[in-house]
Design an enzyme around this catalytic site. Structure first.
Site, PDB file in Angstrom:
ATOM      1  N   ASP A  16       0.845  -1.189   0.000  1.00 60.74           N
ATOM      2  CA  ASP A  16       0.000   0.000   0.000  1.00 60.74           C
ATOM      3  C   ASP A  16       0.885   1.246   0.000  1.00 60.74           C
ATOM      4  O   ASP A  16       1.950   1.248  -0.628  1.00 60.74           O
ATOM      5  CB  ASP A  16      -0.947  -0.034   1.197  1.00 60.74           C
ATOM      6  CG  ASP A  16      -2.280   0.628   0.911  1.00 60.74           C
ATOM      7  OD1 ASP A  16      -2.302   1.877   0.858  1.00 60.74           O
ATOM      8  OD2 ASP A  16      -3.287  -0.074   0.738  1.00 60.74           O
TER       9      ASP A  16
ATOM     10  N   HIS B 274      -3.568   6.347   3.334  1.00 62.49           N
ATOM     11  CA  HIS B 274      -4.320   5.189   2.854  1.00 62.49           C
ATOM     12  C   HIS B 274      -3.792   3.889   3.454  1.00 62.49           C
ATOM     13  O   HIS B 274      -4.548   3.064   3.994  1.00 62.49           O
ATOM     14  CB  HIS B 274      -4.252   5.155   1.326  1.00 62.49           C
ATOM     15  CG  HIS B 274      -5.100   4.104   0.687  1.00 62.49           C
ATOM     16  ND1 HIS B 274      -4.670   2.814   0.483  1.00 62.49           N
ATOM     17  CD2 HIS B 274      -6.364   4.144   0.183  1.00 62.49           C
ATOM     18  CE1 HIS B 274      -5.623   2.117  -0.116  1.00 62.49           C
ATOM     19  NE2 HIS B 274      -6.664   2.899  -0.311  1.00 62.49           N
TER      20      HIS B 274
ATOM     21  N   SER C  65     -11.137  -0.365  -0.971  1.00 59.53           N
ATOM     22  CA  SER C  65      -9.869  -0.402  -0.233  1.00 59.53           C
ATOM     23  C   SER C  65     -10.098  -0.648   1.246  1.00 59.53           C
ATOM     24  O   SER C  65      -9.235  -1.186   1.935  1.00 59.53           O
ATOM     25  CB  SER C  65      -9.113   0.926  -0.407  1.00 59.53           C
ATOM     26  OG  SER C  65      -8.488   1.012  -1.655  1.00 59.53           O
TER      27      SER C  65
END
Length: 714
Positions: A145, A224, A503
């Protein structure tokens, strides 16, 4: 037969990196895939990459300058700067499977784990899986990620024992990330910037990421990756909230698991390159992760061959399905050996009350999307102290909603940097009519509230969640499963923030996969995936069919949510599973690259926990094998729900797993069309039931056709 047909004897060659000073200006990053490595010694694999590249470029020096990544642990291949001519030359080598230009990808909680029955505050009877799995103790997650924010309280390592001896990874340092940034919770971290640098040098405005402020290290810039990692395995943190909403205890689904971080997503737009992602997969295989979680993708039709090598080594791989819904054929990450996750809502809503002076009260939802109020317009208008209604009903026919305006469960901040409430056209019309017919209109917007429990219709498939069928492999039913992915609270830097997307759904399934792996260490990735898919729920909290948010809202089908909504406790005791010898995936892979013939039949009979028949002309029979992982002596009977206008039968229709007999049983399912039309997909199911606690359900999707390559687009 082509000498490259044996996947296990092939290697991977990938091209991605900074443009070397001596390279021709027409050189671009390419990925050369060669399949399974031929040497156990990584240095020998790398040497073979240099040799093949030297034979094309003419010198060892040019080879060293050109190569960016050498994939040498889980599979063989490399990334290098090549011209089109050099790429074509490499593609002719017998040991090379494919040579492709590098492409780029983007990134696709207090309540969610309680909603799934894995909350710490539930009764012991409701947390059997979590307790039996010892909260994920000693499982190692590989999170590919945007990095990690190690100072977050979710990654405190107090109470953790030494790092497992089997761990082979490293803590790669860099900007504001030193060796002390890793601990007994974050046991490894790596970062991969070469592919992004190469993309940056291309200079194309629509793809070049804005890297100002980025950390050249595993430290997370966008937030994220930190959000994803804490959703998977974050430790318990009390009394967290987002602006006072969603207050509670934050924790991951496997809160005692360890984290290995692989940073491939860069900048505020979270861009990643093929080359970097493959390098991360290769390293993760070497390092010793148990589960790989990837909340990223490029779009329908693009896959990562390196993931097969992870599955061949017993590593479960979980992907997000993409955020391009509700349009059909948008699902990505669709190879059969990975678990592809759609996003759905949970039983928490954030309603806002709007009161008009005429005493009318309107209930709306807090969202971020105001299509017709531009930043420039707001700046040029005097709106201080005003409530502004941005109303553009004429845009409705031309805009496919990414959010359902009648939904109350999504909460995010307005990009314009001011409080906002999104309303649907019906409520907007009421407000507009009141304004037009009132001399001094007064509107009161109350603070957003929170509602949890039976008052919220849930789960529902989120409108943004990408839908099937897969345009790449219509005979493989995708997505596989849905999980909470709307307004998920998790850590970003030092605070806790609500994010939505597939996600956010992906790490929920990653965590459940790890818990299952912990209590069933002898299960293959296919068995774990089957347990999750075949025990999923297709009804909501009220017993009604789960709905999918689209226009208009409809009953969800397998192209919305695969097998259904994840049910972790049921998945821990599925009764039966559909297992796949990972080597069988090699045949599927060879079919995809044209090295095998007659692949249609093979794909239909791959032992997946679903059946998809994209071209039923008259009659077809498929085969599946079930394996008993429950009590000996159990009898299962088949319960069929045939797709519309299709006759469906199963043989045998009853199986008994007697003591001393085989634990596996093969059955055949036949489909015959009742009307010859060029039609769309219709849906059904096949459930093996023991009449007690184990309904083992797989989804069925069938499309009737008259001629190939013709579809009904009406």
């Amino acid at each position: 037969m082509d000498s490259r047909i044996a996947f296990s004897g092939c290697a991977l060659l990938l091209v991605v990196t900074l443009l070397p000073l001596s390279a021709n200006a027409s050189s671009k990053l390419h990925i050369v895939y060669m399949g399974e490595k031929k040497h156990d010694d990584p240095s020998a694999v790398t040497a073979s990459h240099h040799d093949i590249l030297t034979s094309v470029l003419g010198s060892k020096d040019e080879s060293l300058k050109s190569i960016v990544y050498s994939y040498k642990h889980g599979f063989s291949g490399f990334a290098a700067m090549l011209t089109k001519t050099q790429a074509r030359t490499l593609a002719k080598f017998p040991e090379v499977i494919s040579v492709k230009p590098n492409t780029y990808h983007k990134a696709h909680t207090t309540r969610s784990w309680d909603f799934l029955g894995l909350g710490h505050n539930k009764s012991p009877q409701q947390t059997d899986l979590l307790r039996k799995a010892n909260y994920g103790e000693d499982i190692i997650f590989g999170v590919i990620d945007s990095g990690i924010w190690p100072e977050s309280r979710s990654f405190d390592d107090n109470g953790y024992g030494p790092v497992q001896a089997r761990w082979k990874g490293i803590c790669q340092t860099g900007t504001t990330f030193n060796a002390m940034s890793c601990n007994r919770k974050i046991i490894g971290a790596r970062w991969y910037s070469e592919g992004i640098n190469a993309m940056h040098l291309k200079g194309t405005p629509h793809t070049t990421p804005h890297l100002k402020g980025e950390y050249m290290s595993p430290r997370d810039f966008s937030g994220h990756g930190t959000h994803v990692a804490s959703t998977i395995a974050g430790g318990e943190v009390q009394d967290v909230s987002y602006a006072g909403l969603a207050t509670g205890m934050a924790h991951g689904g496997a809160p005692r698991a360890r984290l290995a971080i692989y940073k491939v997503l860069w900048g505020p737009n979270t861009a990643a390159s093929d080359a970097s992602i493959l390098a991360a997969i290769d390293d993760a295989i070497h390092d010793g992760v148990d589960v790989l979680s990837l909340s990223l993708g490029r779009g329908a039709g693009h896959e990562f061959p390196g993931t097969l090598h992870a599955v061949l080594r017993g590593i479960s791989v979980i992907f997000s399905a993409g955020n391009d819904g509700p349009a059909p054929q948008t699902v990505t990450n669709v190879v059969p050996w990975v678990t592809t996750v759609a996003a759905s809502t949970m039983d928490r809503a954030f309603p806002t009350f709007i009161s008009l002076r005429n005493k009318e009260k309107l209930v709306v939802c807090t969202l971020k999307l105001l299509r017709s109020c531009t930043k420039e317009w707001l700046a040029s208008s005097n709106v201080t102290g005003k409530i502004v209604l941005c109303y553009a009903p004429r845009e409705a026919p031309s805009v496919l909603p990414r959010y359902n305006m009648n939904s109350l469960d999504s909460l995010t901040a307005c990009k314009a940097g001011m409080p906002c409430v999104v309303v649907d056209y019906e409520i907007a019309q009421k407000i507009a009519s009141y304004w037009e017919n009132t001399e001094n209109p007064i509107v009161k917007v109350s603070p957003t509230m929170i509602v949890v429990g039976d008052g919220v219709l849930s789960p529902r498939v989120a409108s943004f969640s990408s839908r099937g069928p897969s345009p790449l492999y219509p005979g493989i039913l995708k997505p596989d499963i849905t999980a909470p992915g709307v307004s998920i609270l998790a850590t970003v830097r030092g605070s806790y923030v609500l994010f939505s997307g597939t996600s956010m759904a992906c790490p929920h399934v990653s965590a459940v996969t790890a818990l299952l792996k912990s209590i069933h260490p002898d299960w293959s990735p296919a068995m774990i995936k089957s347990a999750i898919v075949t025990t999923a729920s297709v009804t909501d909290g009220f017993g009604a069919p789960i709905e999918a948010e689209t226009v208009p809202r409809k009953v969800a089908d397998p192209f919305d949510f695969g097998g259904g909504h994840i049910n972790p406790d049921r998945a821990s005791d599925p009764g039966l599973v559909y297992n796949v010898d990972a080597r069988e995936y090699n045949k599927f892979f060879n079919c995809t690259i044209g090295l095998l013939h007659g692949c249609e039949s093979y794909q239909l009979n791959l032992n997946l926990p679903s059946i998809a028949i994209p071209d039923l002309k008259d009659h077809v029979t498929v085969q599946r094998t079930i394996t008993n992982v429950g009590a000996v002596g159990t009898t299962y009977r088949a319960v069929l729900e045939a797709p519309a206008w299709v006759v469906m039968s199963v043989e045998p229709s009853m199986v008994t797993f007697a003591k001393g007999s085989s634990t596996s049983m093969t059955f055949r399912v036949s489909f015959t069309t009742r009307r010859r039309v060029q039609g769309g997909f219709t849906f059904g199911s096949l459930t093996w039931s023991d009449g007690n606690t184990h309904p083992v359900r797989i989804a069925v999707a069938v499309r009737t056709v008259i001629q190939d390559f013709v579809t009904d687009t009406s």
